[in-house]
Design a protein around this motif. Structure first.
Motif, PDB file in Angstrom:
ATOM      1  N   MET A   1       0.679  -1.408  -0.453  1.00 29.06           N
ATOM      2  CA  MET A   1      -0.228  -0.005   0.073  1.00 29.06           C
ATOM      3  C   MET A   1       0.510   1.276   0.002  1.00 29.06           C
ATOM      4  SD  MET A   1      -3.454   1.096   2.616  1.00 29.06           S
ATOM      5  CE  MET A   1      -2.228   0.646   4.443  1.00 29.06           C
ATOM      6  N   GLU A   2       0.727   2.280  -0.628  1.00 26.80           N
ATOM      7  CA  GLU A   2       1.559   3.850  -1.128  1.00 26.80           C
ATOM      8  C   GLU A   2       0.446   5.006  -0.793  1.00 26.80           C
ATOM      9  OE1 GLU A   2       3.212   2.988  -4.454  1.00 26.80           O
ATOM     10  OE2 GLU A   2       4.944   1.827  -3.904  1.00 26.80           O
ATOM     11  N   PHE A   3       1.553   5.650  -0.396  1.00 27.08           N
ATOM     12  CA  PHE A   3      -0.148   6.842   0.030  1.00 27.08           C
ATOM     13  C   PHE A   3       1.207   7.517  -0.658  1.00 27.08           C
ATOM     14  CE2 PHE A   3      -0.928   4.825   3.268  1.00 27.08           C
ATOM     15  CZ  PHE A   3      -3.072   5.259   3.127  1.00 27.08           C
ATOM     16  N   ILE A   4       0.330   8.646  -2.354  1.00 28.77           N
ATOM     17  CA  ILE A   4       1.340   9.833  -2.649  1.00 28.77           C
ATOM     18  C   ILE A   4       0.729  10.964  -2.847  1.00 28.77           C
ATOM     19  CG2 ILE A   4       2.439   9.912  -4.943  1.00 28.77           C
ATOM     20  CD1 ILE A   4       1.919   7.015  -5.651  1.00 28.77           C
ATOM     21  N   ILE A   5       0.950  12.180  -2.739  1.00 28.28           N
ATOM     22  CA  ILE A   5       0.573  13.316  -2.723  1.00 28.28           C
ATOM     23  C   ILE A   5       0.098  13.677  -4.353  1.00 28.28           C
ATOM     24  CG2 ILE A   5       0.190  13.733  -0.448  1.00 28.28           C
ATOM     25  CD1 ILE A   5       3.416  14.948  -0.545  1.00 28.28           C
ATOM     26  N   ASP A   6      -0.636  14.762  -4.316  1.00 23.39           N
ATOM     27  CA  ASP A   6      -1.105  15.048  -5.732  1.00 23.39           C
ATOM     28  C   ASP A   6      -0.549  16.796  -5.335  1.00 23.39           C
ATOM     29  OD1 ASP A   6      -2.174  13.297  -7.206  1.00 23.39           O
ATOM     30  OD2 ASP A   6      -3.745  13.791  -6.533  1.00 23.39           O
ATOM     31  N   THR A   7       0.685  16.716  -5.704  1.00 28.48           N
ATOM     32  CA  THR A   7       0.868  18.589  -4.950  1.00 28.48           C
ATOM     33  C   THR A   7       2.202  19.039  -5.565  1.00 28.48           C
ATOM     34  OG1 THR A   7       1.138  20.039  -3.400  1.00 28.48           O
ATOM     35  CG2 THR A   7       2.075  18.449  -2.818  1.00 28.48           C
ATOM     36  N   ILE A   8       2.729  19.928  -5.542  1.00 29.75           N
ATOM     37  CA  ILE A   8       4.142  20.159  -6.251  1.00 29.75           C
ATOM     38  C   ILE A   8       4.761  21.664  -5.089  1.00 29.75           C
ATOM     39  CG2 ILE A   8       3.835  19.428  -8.464  1.00 29.75           C
ATOM     40  CD1 ILE A   8       4.629  22.928  -9.349  1.00 29.75           C
ATOM     41  N   ASP A   9       3.196  22.104  -4.269  1.00 29.40           N
ATOM     42  CA  ASP A   9       4.030  22.889  -3.393  1.00 29.40           C
ATOM     43  C   ASP A   9       5.383  22.244  -2.427  1.00 29.40           C
ATOM     44  OD1 ASP A   9       3.228  24.417  -0.371  1.00 29.40           O
ATOM     45  OD2 ASP A   9       2.203  26.338  -1.842  1.00 29.40           O
ATOM     46  N   LEU A  10       5.875  23.155  -2.980  1.00 27.84           N
ATOM     47  CA  LEU A  10       7.213  22.482  -1.115  1.00 27.84           C
ATOM     48  C   LEU A  10       7.169  22.596   0.077  1.00 27.84           C
ATOM     49  CD1 LEU A  10      10.003  24.926  -3.638  1.00 27.84           C
ATOM     50  CD2 LEU A  10       9.505  22.473  -3.274  1.00 27.84           C
TER      51      LEU A  10
ATOM     52  N   GLY B   1      -8.589  -2.918  -4.064  1.00 27.26           N
ATOM     53  CA  GLY B   1      -7.539  -3.891  -4.928  1.00 27.26           C
ATOM     54  C   GLY B   1      -6.475  -2.398  -5.668  1.00 27.26           C
ATOM     55  N   ALA B   2      -6.679  -1.390  -5.141  1.00 26.70           N
ATOM     56  CA  ALA B   2      -5.667  -0.045  -5.201  1.00 26.70           C
ATOM     57  C   ALA B   2      -4.505  -0.405  -4.726  1.00 26.70           C
ATOM     58  CB  ALA B   2      -6.097   1.045  -5.420  1.00 26.70           C
ATOM     59  N   GLN B   3      -3.063  -0.642  -5.322  1.00 27.82           N
ATOM     60  CA  GLN B   3      -1.620  -0.825  -4.693  1.00 27.82           C
ATOM     61  C   GLN B   3      -1.651   0.436  -3.920  1.00 27.82           C
ATOM     62  OE1 GLN B   3      -2.562  -2.311  -7.325  1.00 27.82           O
ATOM     63  NE2 GLN B   3      -2.522  -3.885  -7.193  1.00 27.82           N
ATOM     64  N   ALA B   4      -1.427   1.179  -4.122  1.00 27.65           N
ATOM     65  CA  ALA B   4      -1.334   2.905  -4.221  1.00 27.65           C
ATOM     66  C   ALA B   4      -2.633   4.170  -4.100  1.00 27.65           C
ATOM     67  CB  ALA B   4      -0.453   2.871  -4.962  1.00 27.65           C
TER      68      ALA B   4
END
Length: 227
Positions: free
Chosen positions: A1-10, A182-185
């Protein structure tokens, strides 16, 4: 399981990776518009510096023709590094670009997936991540979780190394449902992931525990102060 973020705010990225088990950062032109860096590649290099090489960085092409997508992918790798996942929308031309780039060994995130057969095509073409748009699929009257379940079954059955990174969320329940399907991320805005912890029951539990502790040892006497 992976958590990824939608952002380019530093600052948002720094805060998120300090507090949560974040394994990557995704972007697309709309996400870039929200921050609007003056020098795009300098900004993306700074993101790489922040997240390091152990976390994934996903950057989307803007061209519509396969050959131009490939050129943009090369430019991204030249300016940043060849570990960047190139996000390619699964259009007819996009699928061609995915095939071309995978022949070069390029890491690929197949995005803008609305249909199960889109996902299957990208899977067969060798994409490393498949990004179905959960909320948008639901808004069209279709079931994103059935899509995720079916594609996940195919990945397991045929032993593909590909992962489903569910995207396009408006709330925590959608994230939970995507993982259960079933999403892995998942890749989501930081603000939505923070909603997980905005539960008054959590704060009350902490306050109750602290009240019990301080009733015994005195206000302000934490574990650092008591004998």
């Amino acid at each position: 399981m992976e958590f990824i973020i939608d952002t380019i705010d530093l600052e948002e990225i720094k805060d998120a990776i300090e507090h949560m088990p974040i394994v990557g950062v995704t972007s697309n032109p709309s996400i870039v518009k929200n921050t609007h860096p003056q020098k795009f590649y300098d900004h993306m290099r700074e993101i790489r510096n922040i997240i390091g090489q152990d976390r994934s960085l996903h950057i989307q092409v803007t061209a519509k023709k396969a050959e131009d997508m490939v050129k943009e992918a090369h430019k991204i790798h030249e300016e940043i590094d060849d570990a960047v996942y190139i996000k390619v929308p699964v259009s007819y031309e996009g699928l061609k670009a995915i095939k071309m780039l995978k022949k070069e060994g390029c890491p690929i995130t197949a995005t803008a997936i609305y249909d199960e057969m889109q996902a299957m095509m990208a899977l067969a073409a060798g994409a490393d991540y498949l990004a179905p748009y959960v909320n948008r699929i639901g808004n069209l009257g279709n079931d994103p979780y059935q899509l995720i379940a079916n594609v996940s079954t195919r990945i397991d059955h045929d032993q593909y190394p590909t992962k489903i990174v569910a995207a396009s969320f408006k709330g925590v329940q959608q994230i939970r449902d995507a993982l259960d399907a079933g999403a892995q991320a998942v890749t989501a805005p930081v603000a939505i992931l923070k909603q997980i912890f905005k539960n008054p029951s959590i704060d009350k539990a902490v306050d109750d525990f602290n009240a019990d502790w301080y009733s015994m040892y005195g206000e302000g006497n934490s574990l650092l102060e008591v004998e």
